[in-house]
Design an enzyme around this catalytic site. Structure first.
Site, PDB file in Angstrom:
ATOM      1  N   LYS A  39       0.861  -1.190   0.000  1.00 33.82           N
ATOM      2  CA  LYS A  39       0.000   0.000   0.000  1.00 33.82           C
ATOM      3  C   LYS A  39       0.893   1.234   0.000  1.00 33.82           C
ATOM      4  CE  LYS A  39      -4.015   1.896   2.401  1.00 33.82           C
ATOM      5  NZ  LYS A  39      -5.110   1.596   3.312  1.00 33.82           N
ATOM      6  N   ASP A 130     -14.628   2.318   9.750  1.00 33.43           N
ATOM      7  CA  ASP A 130     -14.943   2.192   8.319  1.00 33.43           C
ATOM      8  C   ASP A 130     -15.239   0.727   7.970  1.00 33.43           C
ATOM      9  OD1 ASP A 130     -15.470   3.207   5.831  1.00 33.43           O
ATOM     10  OD2 ASP A 130     -13.369   3.323   5.196  1.00 33.43           O
TER      11      ASP A 130
HETATM   12  P1  ADP Z   1      -7.711   2.814   1.072  1.00 33.43           P
HETATM   13  O1  ADP Z   1      -7.386   3.041   2.498  1.00 33.43           O
HETATM   14  O2  ADP Z   1      -6.896   3.668   0.161  1.00 33.43           O
HETATM   15  O3  ADP Z   1      -9.187   2.827   0.799  1.00 33.43           O
HETATM   16  P2  ADP Z   1      -7.624  -0.064   1.338  1.00 33.43           P
HETATM   17  O4  ADP Z   1      -6.641  -0.482   2.359  1.00 33.43           O
HETATM   18  O5  ADP Z   1      -9.062  -0.004   1.783  1.00 33.43           O
HETATM   19  O6  ADP Z   1      -7.215   1.338   0.708  1.00 33.43           O
HETATM   20  O7  ADP Z   1      -7.527  -1.014   0.078  1.00 33.43           O
HETATM   21  C1  ADP Z   1      -8.323  -0.806  -1.092  1.00 33.43           C
HETATM   22  C2  ADP Z   1      -8.578  -2.153  -1.753  1.00 33.43           C
HETATM   23  O8  ADP Z   1      -7.327  -2.756  -2.114  1.00 33.43           O
HETATM   24  C3  ADP Z   1      -9.287  -3.161  -0.828  1.00 33.43           C
HETATM   25  O9  ADP Z   1     -10.692  -3.047  -0.919  1.00 33.43           O
HETATM   26  C4  ADP Z   1      -8.784  -4.485  -1.364  1.00 33.43           C
HETATM   27  O10 ADP Z   1      -9.582  -4.923  -2.452  1.00 33.43           O
HETATM   28  C5  ADP Z   1      -7.386  -4.157  -1.885  1.00 33.43           C
HETATM   29  N1  ADP Z   1      -6.376  -4.549  -0.873  1.00 33.43           N
HETATM   30  C6  ADP Z   1      -5.836  -3.793   0.107  1.00 33.43           C
HETATM   31  N2  ADP Z   1      -4.941  -4.489   0.823  1.00 33.43           N
HETATM   32  C7  ADP Z   1      -4.914  -5.733   0.300  1.00 33.43           C
HETATM   33  C8  ADP Z   1      -4.201  -6.949   0.599  1.00 33.43           C
HETATM   34  N3  ADP Z   1      -3.324  -7.024   1.593  1.00 33.43           N
HETATM   35  N4  ADP Z   1      -4.444  -8.036  -0.167  1.00 33.43           N
HETATM   36  C9  ADP Z   1      -5.328  -7.982  -1.182  1.00 33.43           C
HETATM   37  N5  ADP Z   1      -6.015  -6.894  -1.522  1.00 33.43           N
HETATM   38  C10 ADP Z   1      -5.832  -5.775  -0.786  1.00 33.43           C
END
Ligand code: ADP
Length: 302
Positions: A39, A130
């Site tokens: 991320k 959230d």
């Molecule tokens: P933000 O905080 O920018 O909204 P998120 O952490 O919610 O980002 O991640 C957005 C999307 O990315 C999630 O809904 C998921 O589909 C995907 N995602 C995030 N982290 C992972 C992970 N460790 N493995 C697989 N998919 C992930």
């Protein structure tokens, strides 16, 4: 779109997610030969929420209900968090599923895991703020394999889902474990579709609000929609949530969801959650329906 590699170790493969504050990529770990998720958050981002997210995720380790934290760091322009890669999120699983809803057995199985993951984050003194389907992801095949070898558990004892995104999380306990007092009027927090009425009203959020969001999510899973699913405007959604602020929200579902609703409605700002009671209601909803004992999940059948 970012390309290249991080610290010469994680080779970026493709972008899989884009959220409010950053982007999520699949990368290939050259050392372990395993896929990971990274991320990224731009350093210019005012809030630098990722640093806080990393702090919360680190405190949650080790847990089968949250992604395994691998490392974090920063480059010239980005902060980043490297974690285990998981499967698709439950919002996209539902949208691709027949009738856009899940069976009671699948909803209850994952609903119980959701309650347990919320319980864990509450236990360390944070509220999530959230709770929504896209913040729950299915376990990825490789993470399942890792968990099996670490825990030496049978496959069917492992959770199906994992909770992520702690960018909006907030402490509700101080360092001594005492409840922080509610602040005066606060801004809206969360995602409009799943946010509690308190969030719309500018009331400081607490543990109960994670459970309100969970209830909305469960109703959506079972019915395929919420009364405000087609509405985008926050004020209109607020009006509809007020209109359905009664057992009419769970009309057509097992009586156990009416009890779930009645319980959540009694919760005050400072109240702790009776997670076991909520789990027992979900279990009863399956038992009373006399559904066949079926451990397979909807998406494994189609
Ligand atoms: P933000 O905080 O920018 O909204 P998120 O952490 O919610 O980002 O991640 C957005 C999307 O990315 C999630 O809904 C998921 O589909 C995907 N995602 C995030 N982290 C992972 C992970 N460790 N493995 C697989 N998919 C992930």
């Amino acid at each position: 779109m970012l390309t290249g590699s991080i610290r010469g170790r994680w080779h970026l493969v493709t972008r899989i997610g884009q959220g409010g504050f950053g982007e999520i990529y699949i990368a290939h770990d050259r050392r372990t030969e395993q896929p990971v998720a990274i991320k990224f958050e731009k350093k210019s981002c005012q809030k630098e929420a990722l640093k806080f997210e990393i702090e919360v995720l680190s405190q949650l380790q080790p847990s089968i209900f949250f992604p395994n934290f691998i490392c974090s760091g920063c480059s010239k322009d980005f902060n980043y968090l490297v974690m285990d890669l998981h499967g698709p999120n439950l919002s996209s699983v539902r949208r691709h599923h027949r009738k856009r809803c899940f069976s009671i057995t699948t909803t209850v199985k994952i609903g119980i895991e959701m309650i347990l993951s919320i319980k864990e984050i509450h236990k360390i003194g944070f509220i999530h703020r959230d709770i929504k389907p896209s913040n729950f992801v299915l376990h990825h095949e490789t993470t399942i394999k890792k968990l099996i070898s670490k825990k030496k558990k049978k496959n069917d004892n492992l959770p199906t889902i994992c909770l992520l995104d702690f960018g909006l999380a907030r402490r509700y306990l101080d360092q001594e474990g005492k409840l922080l007092q509610p602040r005066g009027k606060v801004g809206f927090r969360g995602t409009t579709r799943y946010a509690s009425l308190n969030s719309h009203l500018g009331i400081d959020l607490s543990r109960r609000d994670d459970i309100w969001s969970l209830l909305y999510l469960l109703v959506e899973f079972l019915k395929g929609e919420l009364p405000w699913s087609q509405v985008k405007d926050r004020q209109l959604i607020f009006e509809l949530k007020k209109k359905f602020n009664s057992v009419s929200l769970v009309k057509g579902l097992s009586i156990q969801f009416a009890k779930f609703y009645e319980y959540v409605k009694t919760l005050k700002f400072e109240d702790s959650i009776d997670y076991d009671y909520l789990i027992s209601l979900l279990q009863k909803a399956v038992k009373e329906g006399k559904y066949k004992c079926d451990h397979s999940l909807d998406w494994d059948k189609s």
